[in-house]
Design a protein around this motif. Structure first.
Motif, PDB file in Angstrom:
ATOM      1  N   PHE A 186      -3.046  35.113  -9.653  1.00  0.00           N
ATOM      2  CA  PHE A 186      -2.483  33.912 -10.258  1.00  0.00           C
ATOM      3  C   PHE A 186      -1.850  34.178 -11.614  1.00  0.00           C
ATOM      4  O   PHE A 186      -1.227  33.304 -12.195  1.00  0.00           O
ATOM      5  CB  PHE A 186      -3.553  32.821 -10.377  1.00  0.00           C
ATOM      6  CG  PHE A 186      -3.890  32.204  -9.050  1.00  0.00           C
ATOM      7  CD1 PHE A 186      -2.990  31.348  -8.440  1.00  0.00           C
ATOM      8  CD2 PHE A 186      -5.078  32.485  -8.422  1.00  0.00           C
ATOM      9  CE1 PHE A 186      -3.292  30.776  -7.201  1.00  0.00           C
ATOM     10  CE2 PHE A 186      -5.377  31.922  -7.186  1.00  0.00           C
ATOM     11  CZ  PHE A 186      -4.476  31.076  -6.578  1.00  0.00           C
ATOM     12  N   LYS A 187      -2.014  35.379 -12.151  1.00  0.00           N
ATOM     13  CA  LYS A 187      -1.391  35.726 -13.430  1.00  0.00           C
ATOM     14  C   LYS A 187      -0.066  36.428 -13.147  1.00  0.00           C
ATOM     15  O   LYS A 187       0.067  37.165 -12.179  1.00  0.00           O
ATOM     16  CB  LYS A 187      -2.303  36.658 -14.230  1.00  0.00           C
ATOM     17  CG  LYS A 187      -3.551  35.967 -14.725  1.00  0.00           C
ATOM     18  CD  LYS A 187      -4.350  36.885 -15.591  1.00  0.00           C
ATOM     19  CE  LYS A 187      -5.613  36.198 -16.103  1.00  0.00           C
ATOM     20  NZ  LYS A 187      -6.431  37.116 -16.883  1.00  0.00           N
ATOM     21  N   PRO A 188       0.922  36.228 -14.005  1.00  0.00           N
ATOM     22  CA  PRO A 188       2.201  36.928 -13.801  1.00  0.00           C
ATOM     23  C   PRO A 188       2.030  38.422 -14.017  1.00  0.00           C
ATOM     24  O   PRO A 188       1.178  38.867 -14.781  1.00  0.00           O
ATOM     25  CB  PRO A 188       3.115  36.312 -14.862  1.00  0.00           C
ATOM     26  CG  PRO A 188       2.206  35.660 -15.840  1.00  0.00           C
ATOM     27  CD  PRO A 188       0.929  35.346 -15.145  1.00  0.00           C
ATOM     28  N   LEU A 189       2.848  39.204 -13.324  1.00  0.00           N
ATOM     29  CA  LEU A 189       2.783  40.649 -13.443  1.00  0.00           C
ATOM     30  C   LEU A 189       3.309  41.098 -14.797  1.00  0.00           C
ATOM     31  O   LEU A 189       4.211  40.501 -15.364  1.00  0.00           O
ATOM     32  CB  LEU A 189       3.605  41.321 -12.334  1.00  0.00           C
ATOM     33  CG  LEU A 189       3.051  41.191 -10.931  1.00  0.00           C
ATOM     34  CD1 LEU A 189       4.019  41.808  -9.931  1.00  0.00           C
ATOM     35  CD2 LEU A 189       1.699  41.865 -10.820  1.00  0.00           C
ATOM     36  N   PHE A 190       2.742  42.185 -15.303  1.00  0.00           N
ATOM     37  CA  PHE A 190       3.170  42.780 -16.555  1.00  0.00           C
ATOM     38  C   PHE A 190       4.484  43.496 -16.309  1.00  0.00           C
ATOM     39  O   PHE A 190       4.629  44.266 -15.373  1.00  0.00           O
ATOM     40  CB  PHE A 190       2.090  43.767 -17.011  1.00  0.00           C
ATOM     41  CG  PHE A 190       2.465  44.552 -18.229  1.00  0.00           C
ATOM     42  CD1 PHE A 190       2.446  43.959 -19.475  1.00  0.00           C
ATOM     43  CD2 PHE A 190       2.826  45.874 -18.121  1.00  0.00           C
ATOM     44  CE1 PHE A 190       2.769  44.691 -20.591  1.00  0.00           C
ATOM     45  CE2 PHE A 190       3.166  46.607 -19.237  1.00  0.00           C
ATOM     46  CZ  PHE A 190       3.135  46.020 -20.480  1.00  0.00           C
ATOM     47  N   GLU A 191       5.473  43.260 -17.156  1.00  0.00           N
ATOM     48  CA  GLU A 191       6.762  43.901 -16.992  1.00  0.00           C
ATOM     49  C   GLU A 191       7.119  44.647 -18.258  1.00  0.00           C
ATOM     50  O   GLU A 191       7.142  44.075 -19.350  1.00  0.00           O
ATOM     51  CB  GLU A 191       7.851  42.871 -16.694  1.00  0.00           C
ATOM     52  CG  GLU A 191       9.180  43.474 -16.433  1.00  0.00           C
ATOM     53  CD  GLU A 191      10.227  42.423 -16.128  1.00  0.00           C
ATOM     54  OE1 GLU A 191      11.371  42.592 -16.541  1.00  0.00           O
ATOM     55  OE2 GLU A 191       9.879  41.427 -15.467  1.00  0.00           O
ATOM     56  N   ALA A 192       7.341  45.948 -18.131  1.00  0.00           N
ATOM     57  CA  ALA A 192       7.722  46.758 -19.290  1.00  0.00           C
ATOM     58  C   ALA A 192       9.221  47.042 -19.210  1.00  0.00           C
ATOM     59  O   ALA A 192       9.759  47.259 -18.149  1.00  0.00           O
ATOM     60  CB  ALA A 192       6.937  48.063 -19.293  1.00  0.00           C
TER      61      ALA A 192
ATOM     62  N   ILE B 264      -2.326  46.574 -17.150  1.00  0.00           N
ATOM     63  CA  ILE B 264      -1.807  45.885 -15.970  1.00  0.00           C
ATOM     64  C   ILE B 264      -2.818  44.885 -15.425  1.00  0.00           C
ATOM     65  O   ILE B 264      -2.473  43.773 -15.046  1.00  0.00           O
ATOM     66  CB  ILE B 264      -1.436  46.916 -14.884  1.00  0.00           C
ATOM     67  CG1 ILE B 264      -0.348  47.849 -15.411  1.00  0.00           C
ATOM     68  CG2 ILE B 264      -1.003  46.233 -13.606  1.00  0.00           C
ATOM     69  CD1 ILE B 264      -0.109  49.052 -14.533  1.00  0.00           C
ATOM     70  N   GLY B 265      -4.059  45.283 -15.355  1.00  0.00           N
ATOM     71  CA  GLY B 265      -5.132  44.461 -14.786  1.00  0.00           C
ATOM     72  C   GLY B 265      -6.456  45.056 -15.216  1.00  0.00           C
ATOM     73  O   GLY B 265      -6.706  45.239 -16.396  1.00  0.00           O
TER      74      GLY B 265
ATOM     75  N   VAL C 245     -11.608  33.815  -4.753  1.00  0.00           N
ATOM     76  CA  VAL C 245     -10.897  34.862  -4.015  1.00  0.00           C
ATOM     77  C   VAL C 245      -9.496  34.985  -4.623  1.00  0.00           C
ATOM     78  O   VAL C 245      -8.513  34.506  -4.081  1.00  0.00           O
ATOM     79  CB  VAL C 245     -10.838  34.540  -2.506  1.00  0.00           C
ATOM     80  CG1 VAL C 245     -10.207  35.663  -1.730  1.00  0.00           C
ATOM     81  CG2 VAL C 245     -12.225  34.248  -1.963  1.00  0.00           C
ATOM     82  N   ILE C 246      -9.428  35.628  -5.805  1.00  0.00           N
ATOM     83  CA  ILE C 246      -8.153  35.737  -6.514  1.00  0.00           C
ATOM     84  C   ILE C 246      -7.851  37.165  -6.971  1.00  0.00           C
ATOM     85  O   ILE C 246      -6.748  37.438  -7.409  1.00  0.00           O
ATOM     86  CB  ILE C 246      -8.118  34.790  -7.730  1.00  0.00           C
ATOM     87  CG1 ILE C 246      -9.249  35.109  -8.695  1.00  0.00           C
ATOM     88  CG2 ILE C 246      -8.141  33.352  -7.291  1.00  0.00           C
ATOM     89  CD1 ILE C 246      -9.172  34.375 -10.010  1.00  0.00           C
TER      90      ILE C 246
END
Length: 182
Positions: free
Chosen positions: A175-181, A147-148, A118-119
Motif C-alpha cells: 500500500f506504500k508507493p515504491l521508492f524511486e531514485a 526500499i522496504g 495481508v499487505i
C-alpha cells in the motif's frame, strides 16, 4: 556421600505420601501440525476464483495435496500436509495469477490473519551501477531497508565477477508507493 535428609519419608506429609494411579487417564490425542497460509489477490480487477483455486492446486502441489478453502473478503486459506511444501511455495514468492499479484501471509500463533494484515510481500530487487569492489552485505542491508525491509542478499551477487548487480530480497508494503531514485 550423605543424603540431604536422612529419612525423606518422615519429612513428607500424609498428603504427599499418597500415591495416585494415572494409568487410567487417557492420553490426549495428538493434534496434527497445521501448515497454512493465507492468499489474497492484490488488484481491483476481477478474476475467476474457481480458476485461482485450480491454479494453486496445480502449481503448489508438492508431496501431498493442498486444501484450499475460502476465507474472509475474497481471500483463501491454503493448508498443506507437509511443512516442506509450504516452505517451497514461500521460497518462490512473489506469485502472480493472470498478471495479478498474489500476497501470501504466514499467520503467527499470536495473531489472527485479517485481510488488513495481508499487505507485506517479498520481492527480489536488482541494484545496478554500483562502484567496483563496493558490493557487501552491509551495503545490501542499507539499500534493502531504504526500499522496504531487508530479508537477505543472494551470496552469488556479492562476487564482483559473477554479475553486474546486487540481488536483494526485500519485504515491501504493497500500500506504500515504491521508492524511486533518479
Amino acid at each position: 556421600m550423605e543424603s540431604f535428609h536422612p529419612d525423606i519419608l518422615s519429612a513428607l506429609t500424609t498428603r504427599e505420601k499418597e500415591v495416585f494411579n494415572i494409568s487410567n487417564v487417557a492420553a490426549p490425542t495428538p493434534r496434527p501440525a497445521v501448515h497454512r497460509l493465507f492468499c489474497r489477490i492484490f488488484s481491483k480487477k476481477d478474476y475467476n476464483p474457481k480458476q485461482l483455486k485450480i491454479f494453486i492446486a496445480k502449481h503448489w502441489q508438492g508431496r501431498f495435496a493442498v486444501d484450499i478453502s475460502n476465507y474472509e473478503c475474497e481471500s483463501l486459506r491454503i493448508t498443506f500436509d507437509c511443512e516442506g511444501d509450504l516452505r517451497r511455495v514461500l521460497s518462490k514468492e512473489p506469485w502472480h495469477f493472470h498478471n495479478l499479484h498474489m500476497i501470501l501471509c504466514l499467520p503467527s500463533a499470536l495473531e489472527n490473519a485479517t485481510i488488513e494484515s495481508v499487505i507485506i510481500t517479498p520481492f527480489w530487487v536488482q541494484v545496478f551501477r554500483l562502484p567496483f569492489l563496493s558490493k557487501s552485505e552491509g551495503l545490501a542491508k542499507v539499500i534493502g531497508n531504504l526500499i522496504g525491509t531487508f530479508v537477505k542478499v543472494l551470496e552469488d551477487s556479492l562476487n564482483e565477477g559473477s554479475c553486474h548487480f546486487l540481488r536483494i530480497r526485500v519485504e515491501i508494503d504493497v500500500f506504500k508507493p515504491l521508492f524511486e531514485a533518479n
